[in-house]
Design an enzyme around this catalytic site. Sequence first.
Site, short mmCIF file in Angstrom:
data_model
loop_
_atom_site.label_atom_id
_atom_site.label_comp_id
_atom_site.label_asym_id
_atom_site.label_seq_id
_atom_site.Cartn_x
_atom_site.Cartn_y
_atom_site.Cartn_z
N GLU A 19 0.82 -1.21 0.00
CA GLU A 19 0.00 0.00 0.00
C GLU A 19 0.86 1.26 0.00
O GLU A 19 0.46 2.29 -0.57
CB GLU A 19 -0.94 0.00 1.21
N HIS A 22 1.56 2.27 -3.58
CA HIS A 22 0.46 3.06 -4.16
C HIS A 22 0.49 4.49 -3.61
O HIS A 22 0.35 5.47 -4.35
CB HIS A 22 -0.89 2.43 -3.83
#
Length: 361
Positions: A19, A22
Site C-alpha cells: 500500500e 500506491h
Amino acid sequence: MNSVLAFVFVLGVLIFVHEFGHFLLAKAFGVKVLKFSLGFGSKVIGRQWGETEYLISAFPLGGYVKMYGEQQNEEVSQEDLHRSFSHKPVWQRFGIVFGGPLFNLLFAVTLFFFMFVFAGLPEPVDSTKIGEVTGGSVAEQVGLRAGDVVRSINGQVTTSWTQVSDRIKESQGQAVALVVDRKGEALTFTAKPTMQKMKNLFGEAVGERYMLGIVRSDEIRYKKASLGESCQAAFIQTWNLGYLTIMGIVKMVQQVIPASELGGPIRIAEIAGQQFEAGWMNLLYFMGLLSVNLGILNLLPIPVLDGGHLVFLSLEAVRRKPLGERTMDISQKIGIVILSTLMIFVFYNDIFRLVKRWLPL
C-alpha cells in the site's frame, strides 16, 4: 502462538509495503490521498495526519489507499481537479496502480540484499552425502540411510554428487557396490539400479535413467560477498522466485500441480511460525518469497486486482477514452466472484489439511 505472531508480523509488513507503493506514487503525481488503511472493513483505530487518515481496519487480509476522485463518476470540485486520480494522465494512473506490486518486488530485493551482505551468499556443498532415501526404493531395501556419505562405487572413489549420479547411471542396470561412511564406520552395500522417471521441480517427467532412489544432501555454506555481488545476487534471487511463481501458476492451470497444493492464511501462518522457530534469517527469506508472490499475483489480469486495473488503463490508452461505466461495473463484480471463490477454496484446503493431520482418514 509463534505462528500467530509471525503471521501478523509478516503479513503486516508486506501489506504496508504494497500500500505504501500506491501511496508514494500517488503523492509523487500530486494525487490527494484520503485514507491509508492496513486491513479492510470497519475502523479499529485511526488518526488524521494532514489530508490523510491512517487506519488499522478489522479484516487484516489486505489493505487499501483511497484517493480523491478515484471513481470516474465521483464528484470533484473545480479547484481540486488537479488532485483527482481519475483526472490524471493515463501513464500516471498506471504508475500509481503499478506502484504496489513494484514495491513488493523491490522490498524482496532489499531483504535479500541485506541477508547476503550480513550472512553471505549461499552455495550448495558439493558432497557425496545422502540427504534422503526414497521410500520403497532399491536404496531403502538394501539399507542405505540419509546421512551416509558415499566414498566409492565399484572401487572408484567419489568426491562429488555428479560422480555418484553418473556411475549409477552408467551401470546400465548392473549391480553396483557402494562403500559408504556411516558415522565413521565404513559399510559396503550392493544394489541393482532400476530404470526410473526423472522429474523436474514441478513433478513433470523429463526422461528416464537408472537410479537407486537416493537424493543428494541439501547442505549449503555461505561465502562472504561484496556490496555489488550481494546486490546482483538479490536481483537474481528475486527474478528466479518471480519466474517460479509464474511457472507455478501456469502448471496449476495445466493441472500439472494439483489445486489442492494451494494454501491460504492458515498455511501461511503455519510456515511463518516454523520459519520463525528456525531463526530470523529463515523468516526474512520467507518474507522475501511471500513479497515476490504477492507482487506477481497482484499483477494477474483479474478485475479488482492491480493487474486488472492495469489492463483497463492499457485499453484506455489504446482507445483514448476510458471503458464504459457498465463494463467496469460488470468486470468488478466478476473479479469479486473470482477472488471470493478462490478465498473459499484456499480456506477449504487449509482446514482440510488440519483435519487430515489431527483426524487421519
